[in-house]
Scaffold this active site. Sequence first.
Site, PDB file in Angstrom:
ATOM      1  N   ARG A  49       0.850  -1.199   0.000  1.00 21.12           N
ATOM      2  CA  ARG A  49       0.000   0.000   0.000  1.00 21.12           C
ATOM      3  C   ARG A  49       0.882   1.244   0.000  1.00 21.12           C
ATOM      4  NH1 ARG A  49      -1.520   1.750   4.517  1.00 21.12           N
ATOM      5  NH2 ARG A  49      -2.242  -0.201   5.385  1.00 21.12           N
ATOM      6  N   TYR A 101     -16.981  16.452 -14.599  1.00 20.92           N
ATOM      7  CA  TYR A 101     -17.313  15.020 -14.711  1.00 20.92           C
ATOM      8  C   TYR A 101     -18.356  14.640 -13.645  1.00 20.92           C
ATOM      9  CZ  TYR A 101     -16.722   9.970 -14.551  1.00 20.92           C
ATOM     10  OH  TYR A 101     -16.951   8.616 -14.553  1.00 20.92           O
ATOM     11  N   ASP A 173      -8.047  18.388 -13.971  1.00 22.37           N
ATOM     12  CA  ASP A 173      -8.336  17.052 -14.488  1.00 22.37           C
ATOM     13  C   ASP A 173      -7.916  17.071 -15.958  1.00 22.37           C
ATOM     14  OD1 ASP A 173      -9.530  14.833 -15.713  1.00 22.37           O
ATOM     15  OD2 ASP A 173     -11.233  14.811 -14.336  1.00 22.37           O
ATOM     16  N   LYS A 198      -8.916   6.047 -19.305  1.00 20.02           N
ATOM     17  CA  LYS A 198      -9.249   6.573 -20.621  1.00 20.02           C
ATOM     18  C   LYS A 198      -8.033   6.510 -21.555  1.00 20.02           C
ATOM     19  CE  LYS A 198     -12.988   7.258 -18.294  1.00 20.02           C
ATOM     20  NZ  LYS A 198     -13.345   8.507 -17.653  1.00 20.02           N
TER      21      LYS A 198
END
Length: 390
Positions: A49, A101, A173, A198
């Site tokens: 992690r 978004y 973004d 994407k």
Amino acid sequence: MSEYSLETLLFHNNHKYDPYTGAVGVPIYNASTFHQQDVDQFGKYDYSRSGNPTREALEEAIAVLEGGVRGFAFASGMAAISTAFLMLSQGDHVVITEDVYGGTYRVVTEVLSRYGIEHTFVDMTDLEAVEQAVQPNTKVFYVETPSNPLLKVTDIGAVSRIAKRHGALTFVDNTFLTPLSQKPLQLGADVVLHSATKFIAGHSDVTAGLAVAKDEVLAKRLGFLQNAFGAILSPQDSWLVLRGLKTLHVRLQQSVSGAMKIASFLQTHPRVKRVHYPGLAGHPGFLLQQQQAADAGAVLSFELENEEAMRQFLAHVQLPVFAVSLGAVESILSYPAKMSHAAMGAAEREKRGISASLLRLSVGLEKHEDLQADFQTALDRITTAQPDFV
Ligand SMILES: *Cc1c(COP(=O)(O)O)cnc(C)c1O
């Protein structure tokens, strides 16, 4: 290695081959924990992690591409965005672009609000409106450009300057353009965020998010939050994103040129009411897009006469998949009102110009002539009363 262009650095980087075996490519380190040699001195990695060599290779790659000091990989774009928002505290305020978004809209309106973090939505193409939205407790300006789904273009440099004047940070973004087309940190932003699901990964086969910090102070804060919150990207998926990254440049070239051609074609078709694409000279953000980005990207949206015409078009179009998402090898058509922006109420959508006849197209790698012929056929088969848009 930074003397090379970004296109070359996509795969000629520190992880071009494995130093131990010579394997071309980064090994997938499927380990949750790492053996320590010494009770007093732990190695570079202790628990996945906190750090994993495969994930780190991707984090290094995105940091170099965006020109930041450190990158972070998350389990999704929303995990990256949400973790970045955790830099805020109760009582802080965010100025955020109104056609953000849908998932980001949901986090800001339904999650952050419960923790006492306030927000104001503004049309960020209007710098006066941005200035007017500022409050004494404004800590973050959240930009998405070109925006989703109307492809509005926000001046990253100008918003960053407003933010600096008010002692706030600018988050951008950069999902729609990727660092190959737009470099928000160079324009003045502090944190760059991506849905790597994407264009960066590019094959509709992985969900991932990335964040890049401009300086060491922000990198430390983001690194702490990534480890604390724990929404990290797995080694397998980190490797998939790294593999996608290698071909980002050639995929984008093909998709951007296809988008330009399809946008121009749609603009001339009598069935199409409006086309939103910042590569078209008639788009209000055309010049700004040319100034701050290398191209106009591969996503566009268009409106037909009404919902019925939109339904008929969808029933006839063959080549694109009809799906949520964008930025893949295959062209993707989506219906923002019921997909990316379903989290927004109908009234909010109407206010933002996301109409019931609006479709978003992410242009893939198909031969452009095939895509255009398919669209032409589907548009010609619409039987609603012929409008007179043109
Ligand atoms: C898809 C997307 C996101 C969310 O990313 P996920 O990987 O789906 O969590 C955020 N911003 C933009 C612009 C997107 O297109």
